[in-house]
Structures are given as structure tokens and as C-alpha cells.
Write an enzyme that holds these catalytic residues in place. Structure first.
Site, PDB file in Angstrom:
ATOM      1  N   CYS A   1       0.797  -1.229   0.000  1.00  0.00           N
ATOM      2  CA  CYS A   1       0.000   0.000   0.000  1.00  0.00           C
ATOM      3  C   CYS A   1       0.829   1.279   0.000  1.00  0.00           C
ATOM      4  O   CYS A   1       0.289   2.367  -0.214  1.00  0.00           O
ATOM      5  CB  CYS A   1      -0.948   0.008   1.196  1.00  0.00           C
ATOM      6  SG  CYS A   1      -0.100   0.117   2.786  1.00  0.00           S
TER       7      CYS A   1
ATOM      8  N   GLU B   1      -6.748  -6.304  -2.541  1.00  0.00           N
ATOM      9  CA  GLU B   1      -7.100  -5.402  -1.436  1.00  0.00           C
ATOM     10  C   GLU B   1      -6.066  -4.296  -1.351  1.00  0.00           C
ATOM     11  O   GLU B   1      -4.887  -4.518  -1.622  1.00  0.00           O
ATOM     12  CB  GLU B   1      -7.124  -6.199  -0.130  1.00  0.00           C
ATOM     13  CG  GLU B   1      -7.432  -5.378   1.114  1.00  0.00           C
ATOM     14  CD  GLU B   1      -6.192  -4.781   1.778  1.00  0.00           C
ATOM     15  OE1 GLU B   1      -6.331  -3.775   2.490  1.00  0.00           O
ATOM     16  OE2 GLU B   1      -5.082  -5.311   1.588  1.00  0.00           O
TER      17      GLU B   1
ATOM     18  N   ARG C   1     -10.634   3.748   8.714  1.00  0.00           N
ATOM     19  CA  ARG C   1      -9.634   2.971   7.969  1.00  0.00           C
ATOM     20  C   ARG C   1     -10.231   2.168   6.813  1.00  0.00           C
ATOM     21  O   ARG C   1     -10.296   0.936   6.826  1.00  0.00           O
ATOM     22  CB  ARG C   1      -8.895   2.051   8.931  1.00  0.00           C
ATOM     23  CG  ARG C   1      -7.578   1.560   8.398  1.00  0.00           C
ATOM     24  CD  ARG C   1      -6.794   0.856   9.481  1.00  0.00           C
ATOM     25  NE  ARG C   1      -5.633   0.236   8.906  1.00  0.00           N
ATOM     26  CZ  ARG C   1      -5.246  -0.993   9.152  1.00  0.00           C
ATOM     27  NH1 ARG C   1      -5.897  -1.746   9.999  1.00  0.00           N
ATOM     28  NH2 ARG C   1      -4.184  -1.484   8.576  1.00  0.00           N
TER      29      ARG C   1
END
Length: 180
Positions: free
Chosen positions: A80, A117, A157
């Protein structure tokens, strides 16, 4: 269902998959601490270190998959850092942007399902790219944003999930939502 778990971390996707009756065939995780946790919690499952060197040929050579025993799901939480608000947000220009490696494996292995994800910043930086790549390989896609608060965490989040599936899977795509 046989699963290849990429960017595995400590095995969250595989734990959930196990609860759903899936079998993890192999992990790919570069961090030594995470590998140690995977070895402890998932003994006997191969761990490949470098996604840039992992290939279908290697998986077949090692007996992880074959034409008669295929990988049906490739899942992964792509690193990420390129998309996170706590980083420089270089997106696809960041050397840690590893969707191209996951996509290469999707094209080589041709699983029925793909699960990706990432953080919410992924939406503006790479969501369209991932959807277009998957759709160019004849996958239908659905996208979902799920905040941690939705599962009881005391903070928002948000996470983006992209689910891709082939038409040969027997699932109809008419009811799948799509952001973007």
C-alpha cells in the site's frame, strides 16, 4: 478451492479462506518476520519470497499446481505504500507498485477468481488500471469499500476490495457493484 496468496503478510486472507473451506497452495511474502509467522501458523505450505520471480512454471515444477489441480483463486493485498496518505502517494510511478506482477501471474495462471485489497488512496491512483487489466483478460469485476469500523474497529480505515471472476465461473455479474 486452491488459493495462491500473494503479498501474504501474516496470512489474513488464508485464515479467512481456511474458515471458508479453501486450501492455500502457496504464499508469496518477502518480509522475514511474516514468513516466520506463516511457517508457524501454516506449516508445510510453500513460501516464495519474490513475486517478481514467481511463475506458473515454478509452481508446476514444485507441485503446487497442475492442469488437473489448478489454482482457482489468486488473492493479495498489494503493497500500500504507493497509495497511502502516510506516504508520498507516487501511485503507479512508485517502484513498490506491484500490481503488474500480480497481473502477470493472473495472466499466466488464469484462476477463476482474483481478489485484490488496498487502501482507499488506491481508488484514485490505480483502481481503473486494475479493473481495465482484469476486464481485458475477460474477468468481470466488482469493487467494494469496507471501513474497519464496519467490523467493530474504533476507527474508519477504509479498504478497497476488487473481486474478479471469469465468466466460466458460472457467476452472473449483473448484481455486482462497481465504483469509479
Amino acid at each position: 478451492m486452491k488459493v495462491l496468496d500473494l503479498f501474504s503478510g501474516v496470512g489474513g486472507f488464508s485464515l479467512a479462506g481456511h474458515w471458508a473451506g479453501m486450501t492455500t497452495a502457496a504464499f508469496c511474502e518477502i518480509e522475514p518476520f511474516c514468513q516466520k509467522v506463516l511457517r508457524k501458523n501454516f506449516p508445510g505450505i510453500p513460501i516464495y519470497e519474490d513475486v517478481t520471480r514467481l511463475t506458473r512454471e515454478q509452481l508446476e515444477k514444485d507441485g503446487v499446481m497442475s492442469d488437473s489441480d489448478p489454482i482457482r483463486l489468486i488473492c493479495g493485498g498489494i503493497p500500500c505504500q504507493p497509495f497511502s496518505v502516510s506516504g508520498k502517494q507516487l501511485g503507479t510511478e512508485d517502484e513498490r507498485h506491484l500490481w503488474p506482477e500480480m497481473y502477470r501471474l493472473v495472466k499466466e495462471i488464469r484462476p477463476t477468481w482474483v481478489l485484490v485489497e488496498n487502501v482507499a488512496g488506491f481508488i484514485k491512483s490505480a483502481l481503473d488500471l486494475v479493473i481495465n487489466d482484469l476486464e481485458n483478460e475477460d474477468y468481470e469485476t466488482g469493487t467494494f469499500v469496507i471501513p474497519a469500523a464496519a467490523v467493530g474497529a474504533p476507527h474508519k480505515r477504509e479498504r478497497i476490495f476488487i473481486v474478479g471472476y471469469t465468466k466460466r465461473s458460472g457467476c452472473g455479474g449483473e448484481s455486482w457493484g462497481r465504483t469509479g
